[in-house]
Write a protein that holds these residues in place. Structure first.
Motif, PDB file in Angstrom:
ATOM      1  N   ALA A 322       0.846  -1.192   0.000  1.00 12.99           N
ATOM      2  CA  ALA A 322       0.000   0.000   0.000  1.00 12.99           C
ATOM      3  C   ALA A 322       0.881   1.240   0.000  1.00 12.99           C
ATOM      4  O   ALA A 322       1.860   1.324   0.739  1.00 12.99           O
ATOM      5  N   THR A 323       0.557   2.205  -0.854  1.00 13.15           N
ATOM      6  CA  THR A 323       1.321   3.443  -0.940  1.00 13.15           C
ATOM      7  C   THR A 323       0.360   4.628  -0.939  1.00 13.15           C
ATOM      8  O   THR A 323      -0.848   4.465  -1.093  1.00 13.15           O
ATOM      9  N   CYS A 324       0.919   5.817  -0.792  1.00 13.43           N
ATOM     10  CA  CYS A 324       0.099   7.021  -0.798  1.00 13.43           C
ATOM     11  C   CYS A 324       0.860   8.166  -1.434  1.00 13.43           C
ATOM     12  O   CYS A 324       2.061   8.325  -1.200  1.00 13.43           O
ATOM     13  N   ILE A 325       0.182   8.954  -2.263  1.00 16.61           N
ATOM     14  CA  ILE A 325       0.755  10.187  -2.774  1.00 16.61           C
ATOM     15  C   ILE A 325      -0.187  11.331  -2.418  1.00 16.61           C
ATOM     16  O   ILE A 325      -1.396  11.146  -2.314  1.00 16.61           O
ATOM     17  N   SER A 326       0.405  12.507  -2.235  1.00 13.32           N
ATOM     18  CA  SER A 326      -0.371  13.657  -1.774  1.00 13.32           C
ATOM     19  C   SER A 326       0.010  14.892  -2.559  1.00 13.32           C
ATOM     20  O   SER A 326       1.169  15.084  -2.923  1.00 13.32           O
ATOM     21  N   SER A 327      -0.957  15.751  -2.808  1.00 14.71           N
ATOM     22  CA  SER A 327      -0.687  17.055  -3.398  1.00 14.71           C
ATOM     23  C   SER A 327      -0.256  18.013  -2.302  1.00 14.71           C
ATOM     24  O   SER A 327      -0.373  17.717  -1.103  1.00 14.71           O
ATOM     25  N   ASP A 328       0.225  19.160  -2.703  1.00 16.71           N
ATOM     26  CA  ASP A 328       0.408  20.256  -1.758  1.00 16.71           C
ATOM     27  C   ASP A 328      -0.969  20.829  -1.413  1.00 16.71           C
ATOM     28  O   ASP A 328      -1.961  20.582  -2.094  1.00 16.71           O
ATOM     29  N   ILE A 329      -1.024  21.624  -0.367  1.00 14.84           N
ATOM     30  CA  ILE A 329      -2.245  22.358  -0.052  1.00 14.84           C
ATOM     31  C   ILE A 329      -2.484  23.388  -1.158  1.00 14.84           C
ATOM     32  O   ILE A 329      -1.570  24.099  -1.569  1.00 14.84           O
ATOM     33  N   ALA A 330      -3.699  23.425  -1.663  1.00 12.29           N
ATOM     34  CA  ALA A 330      -4.006  24.322  -2.786  1.00 12.29           C
ATOM     35  C   ALA A 330      -5.489  24.677  -2.762  1.00 12.29           C
ATOM     36  O   ALA A 330      -6.279  24.102  -2.004  1.00 12.29           O
ATOM     37  N   LYS A 331      -5.854  25.642  -3.608  1.00 12.62           N
ATOM     38  CA  LYS A 331      -7.268  25.956  -3.824  1.00 12.62           C
ATOM     39  C   LYS A 331      -7.780  25.016  -4.895  1.00 12.62           C
ATOM     40  O   LYS A 331      -7.419  25.134  -6.065  1.00 12.62           O
ATOM     41  N   LEU A 332      -8.594  24.064  -4.507  1.00 17.66           N
ATOM     42  CA  LEU A 332      -9.069  23.020  -5.409  1.00 17.66           C
ATOM     43  C   LEU A 332     -10.473  23.369  -5.897  1.00 17.66           C
ATOM     44  O   LEU A 332     -11.386  23.559  -5.092  1.00 17.66           O
ATOM     45  N   HIS A 333     -10.612  23.425  -7.205  1.00 21.08           N
ATOM     46  CA  HIS A 333     -11.857  23.892  -7.816  1.00 21.08           C
ATOM     47  C   HIS A 333     -12.565  22.751  -8.534  1.00 21.08           C
ATOM     48  O   HIS A 333     -11.941  21.957  -9.242  1.00 21.08           O
ATOM     49  N   ALA A 334     -13.883  22.668  -8.359  1.00 21.13           N
ATOM     50  CA  ALA A 334     -14.722  21.731  -9.100  1.00 21.13           C
ATOM     51  C   ALA A 334     -15.684  22.541  -9.958  1.00 21.13           C
ATOM     52  O   ALA A 334     -16.424  23.387  -9.440  1.00 21.13           O
ATOM     53  N   GLU A 335     -15.667  22.305 -11.249  1.00 27.49           N
ATOM     54  CA  GLU A 335     -16.477  23.069 -12.194  1.00 27.49           C
ATOM     55  C   GLU A 335     -17.953  23.014 -11.830  1.00 27.49           C
ATOM     56  O   GLU A 335     -18.542  21.945 -11.657  1.00 27.49           O
TER      57      GLU A 335
END
Length: 428
Positions: A322-335
Motif C-alpha cells: 500500500a502506498t500514498c501520494i499527496s498534493s500540496d495544499i491548494a485551492k481546489l476547484h470543481a467546475e
C-alpha cells in the motif's frame, strides 16, 4: 516509563466451544507522536530489519453505534446459476455487521471500543455478544430484546471470481430512541476519544444514532460517519460529523457531481465542519480530500479533476505494498460546484496474489477500524491511508470479516507504524 498490558487470544464462540483463552504478556514502550514532513508527499513502505514496537494511543476509548450481526459464510468454486445445486468448499459462522467488525478491528489494534447496538435474546444474539466480548469490545451498552431475532447475513464467496454476495436480514425489533436511557448514554460517552456510526442503520436506528450523535456533538467529541448509501436522515448525522469515510458509490449519489474528485469538493462545501472525507475504492485503493486553512494561500485555483489525473499517472504501479501520494495544499476547484482549500491524497491497495486472496467481506470495515486507530494515534493522513489499506488487505486473506483481522503486534503492520518512512519529492 514502559507500560505492560495483556492481550487475549480466543476461539470464536460462534464456531465452537474450546479451552479458555490463553494470555500473552506484552511490553509496550512509551507512546510516540508520529510526524510527517509536509514537503514529502509520496509514502512507500518497506519492511525494516530494525525491530520496532507498536504503540497504544494514550486516549484509546472509542464508542461505536451500528450493526452487530452473525454471518453465515459459505465458499463455492463458482457462483451458482438459478436452480443450481452445488457443493460448498468451506463453511464458517462468524460475528459480522459493520460496527461489530470495525470495532473488533480496533480492539485487536489495541483500542478500548464500546458498542451501542441491539440483539435479541436468541442463541445468535448470545453468540454475537460473546464473540465481541472475547475480542475486547465492551458490550455493556448493548440492548437485548426479549423475543424477536438478531441480525444475520448469508454470505456466498465465489472462490474463482473473488467476489462475495451478501443477503442481509435485519434484526427485529429494531433499536428505537427509547432503548437508550440518559444515564446509559452518558456513561457510554464518558472519556471517549471518538464516536463512530456505521452506514447501514435502518430508519428507527438512525433516529437512535442521532440521539447519540447529538450528545457527542454537545460534548465536543469528534464523530466519524461511515456513509454507505444515500438515505433519509443520513444528512442529519453527516451535519454533525467531524470525519466522513464513504463507499465508492456514495459521493456522486449524494452530491450528483460528475466525478468522484468533484464530489469530494462538494462534500466539503456542503459539510463545512468536517476535516476530511475518504472514499474507499476496493482494489483501486482510496481517495481523500483533507480541508486546510485558506488564509495564506496565494496560488491560483487548480481544477481537482486535472489534479487527480496528474496524480494518478504518478502512482507507482510496480509496488505491491500500500502506498500514498499527496498534493500540496491548494485551492481546489470543481467546475460548477465551487472551491475549497485542501490537499488531495491517493492511496493504493496492497496487491494480493490470487492464491492468497480469500474473501473481501468486511474489508471496508477493517479499513474504517484502522482509520479510527490512526485518528487516536494522531497519524498523519499519508500514513493513515497506507496503514488502513494494509489492515484491510491482511483481512482479505481469510474467510469472513473477522478471522483475518490482525493484531497491532502483527509483523506485517510494522513498516506502517514506524516513525521514519521512506518519502520522495512533492508532486506539485
Amino acid at each position: 516509563m514502559a507500560t505492560s498490558f495483556r492481550l487475549q487470544s480466543y476461539n470464536s464462540p460462534l464456531l465452537s466451544v474450546r479451552s479458555p483463552p490463553s494470555t500473552l504478556l506484552l511490553h509496550i514502550p512509551q507512546r510516540y507522536n508520529p510526524t510527517c514532513n509536509s514537503s514529502f508527499t509520496r509514502l512507500n513502505m518497506s519492511i525494516s530489519s530494525t525491530p520496532q514496537t507498536a504503540t497504544i494511543p494514550e486516549n484509546h476509548t472509542i464508542l461505536g453505534c451500528g450493526m452487530a450481526a452473525v454471518d453465515f459464510l459459505v465458499a463455492v468454486d463458482s457462483y451458482p446459476k438459478p436452480d443450481d445445486k452445488i457443493r460448498s468448499t468451506s463453511f464458517q459462522v462468524q460475528g459480522g455487521g459493520n460496527a461489530g467488525n470495525a470495532l473488533t478491528c480496533t480492539a485487536r489494534l489495541g483500542l478500548s471500543p464500546r458498542i451501542i447496538s441491539k440483539v435479541a435474546d436468541d442463541s445468535q444474539g448470545k453468540g454475537i455478544l460473546a464473540e465481541l466480548e472475547a475480542d475486547g469490545v465492551d458490550t455493556s451498552f448493548m440492548v437485548v430484546s426479549e423475543g424477536g431475532h438478531s441480525t444475520f447475513s448469508y454470505v456466498i464467496v465465489d472462490s474463482q471470481a473473488k467476489t462475495r454476495t451478501c443477503i442481509y436480514t435485519p434484526g427485529y425489533p429494531p433499536m428505537v430512541p427509547e432503548d437508550l436511557s440518559k444515564s446509559n448514554l452518558s456513561s457510554a460517552l464518558d472519556d471517549v476519544r471518538l464516536v463512530y456510526f456505521d452506514g447501514v442503520l435502518q430508519e428507527t436506528e438512525l433516529l437512535s444514532a442521532l440521539v447519540v450523535a447529538q450528545e457527542a456533538h454537545r460534548r465536543n467529541i469528534p464523530i466519524v460517519i461511515d456513509a454507505e448509501s444515500k438515505r433519509e436522515r443520513v444528512d442529519d448525522l453527516l451535519n454533525l460529523a467531524t470525519y466522513v469515510v464513504c463507499s465508492a458509490r456514495f459521493p456522486q449519489a449524494w452530491t450528483e457531481a460528475p466525478s468522484v474528485p468533484d464530489a469530494l469538493v462538494s462534500i466539503l462545501l456542503k459539510l463545512p465542519n468536517i476535516k476530511f472525507v475518504i472514499v474507499t475504492l476496493g482494489e483501486d485503493g482510496c481517495m481523500m480530500l483533507e480541508r486546510a486553512e485558506a488564509e495564506d494561500l496565494q496560488s491560483e485555483e487548480i481544477d481537482v479533476d486535472d489534479l487527480f489525473k496528474k496524480m494518478k499517472q504518478r502512482i507507482d504501479t510496480d509496488s505491491t505494498s500500500a502506498t500514498c501520494i499527496s498534493s500540496d495544499i491548494a485551492k481546489l476547484h470543481a467546475e460548477g460546484i465551487g472551491t475549497v482549500s485542501g490537499k488531495l491524497l491517493l492511496g493504493t491497495a496492497e496487491k494480493i496474489q490470487p492464491s492468497e486472496l480469500v474473501d473481501t467481506t468486511g474489508a471496508g470495515d477493517a479499513f474504517i477500524g484502522a482509520v479510527l486507530y490512526s485518528l487516536c494515534a494522531n497519524m498523519p493522513p499519508e500514513r493513515m491511508l497506507t496503514f488502513a489499506s494494509q489492515v484491510a488487505g491482511i483481512g482479505c486473506r481469510a474467510l469472513g470479516a473477522r478471522a483475518g483481522l490482525p493484531h497491532l503486534t502483527d509483523p506485517r503492520l510494522r513498516p506502517f507504524l514506524v516513525n521514519d518512512p521512506q518519502n520522495v519529492a512533492t508532486l506539485l
